[in-house]
Design an enzyme around this catalytic site. Structure first.
Site, PDB file in Angstrom:
ATOM      1  CB  THR A   1      -0.927   0.040   1.228  1.00  0.00           C
ATOM      2  OG1 THR A   1      -0.130   0.030   2.423  1.00  0.00           O
ATOM      3  CG2 THR A   1      -1.878  -1.136   1.243  1.00  0.00           C
TER       4      THR A   1
ATOM      5  CG  ASN B   1       1.108   4.183   4.621  1.00  0.00           C
ATOM      6  OD1 ASN B   1       1.395   3.151   4.017  1.00  0.00           O
ATOM      7  ND2 ASN B   1       0.592   4.171   5.825  1.00  0.00           N
TER       8      ASN B   1
ATOM      9  CD  GLU C   1      -2.660   1.097   5.245  1.00  0.00           C
ATOM     10  OE1 GLU C   1      -1.473   0.866   4.958  1.00  0.00           O
ATOM     11  OE2 GLU C   1      -3.216   0.643   6.262  1.00  0.00           O
TER      12      GLU C   1
END
Length: 343
Positions: free
Chosen positions: A222, A224, A272
């Site tokens: 992911t 952020n 995220e």
């Protein structure tokens, strides 16, 4: 576009749309459109003298101007930080897309609050902006203790030869279009209603920063996002989103998680996003998330394996939802524009 917070550096004369405009939703756009083209149907107005404004524009140059307040009046009166649907930079971007030439971020301070309605018109509209036309929504109030109504504004402005438009509050189907209703819809995770009233998907704009890389360990890396501190966030949970990478790249489908990640002992809220079918280095890059659908609320799972299984389901649900709601690059804006700022 010219953006200034000083009345000494404004471009004038001006045709002015006046209001907070947090969200720049469909109702706000109606108020702003009147100073752009003076072409809105008379049915949208309580009162209007657009022809006079049009004649003025033909006689001499008048800059299409939005005058808004910074900070938000509610923040000034409450003393508490006001989270915004559109922080200043984002608001400026939307206004530029609409065709606004100038944004005046009028400092909302004790000096401004103390002005009577008469003094507000004389000082702000006449002396500093040399306004030729002013457009406001029918619920606009101004002056000390909000004592000035739209009728007062129209009468005072007319005394200085300024034409005006009072725009009716808009409704979309059974919903009144307002920033407060949009906020409430976002708090509930009702993106369908919020996006309908905005006239576009709700957006989160931020820069990718390094996180704990827990998503990578789960097999779902992911990015952020660091967002503006004053950005209003929707309900915690999982969302389908189109991700705008900038640099001319196409929109990428994604799954966004907003919350504290209780299953992995998160200690603070994070935003995220996992990009579907895309790989690459995103650190320090700006991303724009166009939120399309609310998939589920935040939940604490009894094991990492259960969490991974749920993430797989979220990805599939997002694919299906985004396939039904494509977002063309031409319908979305890219990075916030580089703007000149007055001293």
């Amino acid at each position: 576009m010219w953006v200034t917070s000083s009345l000494t550096t404004v471009l004038k004369p001006a045709k002015v749309a006046l209001g907070n405009f947090d969200g720049v939703h469909l109702g706000h756009q109606q108020v702003i459109r009147e100073v752009l083209h003076d072409a809105t149907s008379e049915a949208d107005f309580l009162t209007s003298s657009s022809k006079a404004a049009d004649q003025t524009s033909k006689a001499g140059r008048a800059y299409t101007t939005v005058v808004t307040f910074n900070p938000h009046p509610q923040e000034f009166f409450s003393g508490r930080k006001r989270l915004l649907l559109t922080p200043v930079r984002e608001k400026v971007e939307y206004l530029k897309i609409l065709g606004v030439e100038q944004v005046v971020l009028l400092p909302f301070d004790r000096e401004l609050v103390s002005l009577t309605p008469q003094a507000f018109v004389e000082t702000i509209l006449v002396r500093h902006l040399e306004a030729k036309h002013v457009s406001v929504g029918e619920n606009f109030r101004f002056g000390c203790n909000r004592s000035g109504s739209v009728v007062d504004l129209q009468e005072l402005a007319a005394g200085y030869g300024i034409s005006s438009s009072i725009v009716r509050l808009r409704r979309l189907e059974d919903d009144r279009i307002s920033s407060s209703i949009i906020r409430h819809a976002l708090e509930l995770g009702n993106l369908a209603q919020a996006n309908r009233l905005l006239g576009r998907p709700y957006r989160l704009i931020g820069t990718v920063v390094k996180g704990q890389q827990l998503g990578r360990q789960l097999g779902f890396p992911t990015a952020n996002l660091k967002l503006p501190d004053d950005k209003f966030l929707p309900r915690w949970g999982v969302y389908s989103t189109w991700v705008e990478l900038g640099d001319g790249e196409a929109m990428v489908p994604g799954v966004m998680n907003l919350g504290c990640r209780p299953t992995v002992a998160g200690d603070r809220p994070t935003v995220e996003v996992h990009l579907l079918d895309w790989q690459g280095d995103l650190y320090d890059r700006p991303l724009t998330l166009h939120l399309i659908g609310f998939l589920r609320p935040e939940h604490q799972f009894d094991s990492i394996a259960t969490l991974k299984g749920q993430i797989q389901q979220d990805c599939q649900a997002a694919r299906e939802q985004l396939a039904r709601k494509p977002l063309l690059k031409s319908t979305a804006s890219g990075e916030p524009p580089t703007v000149k700022r007055g001293e």
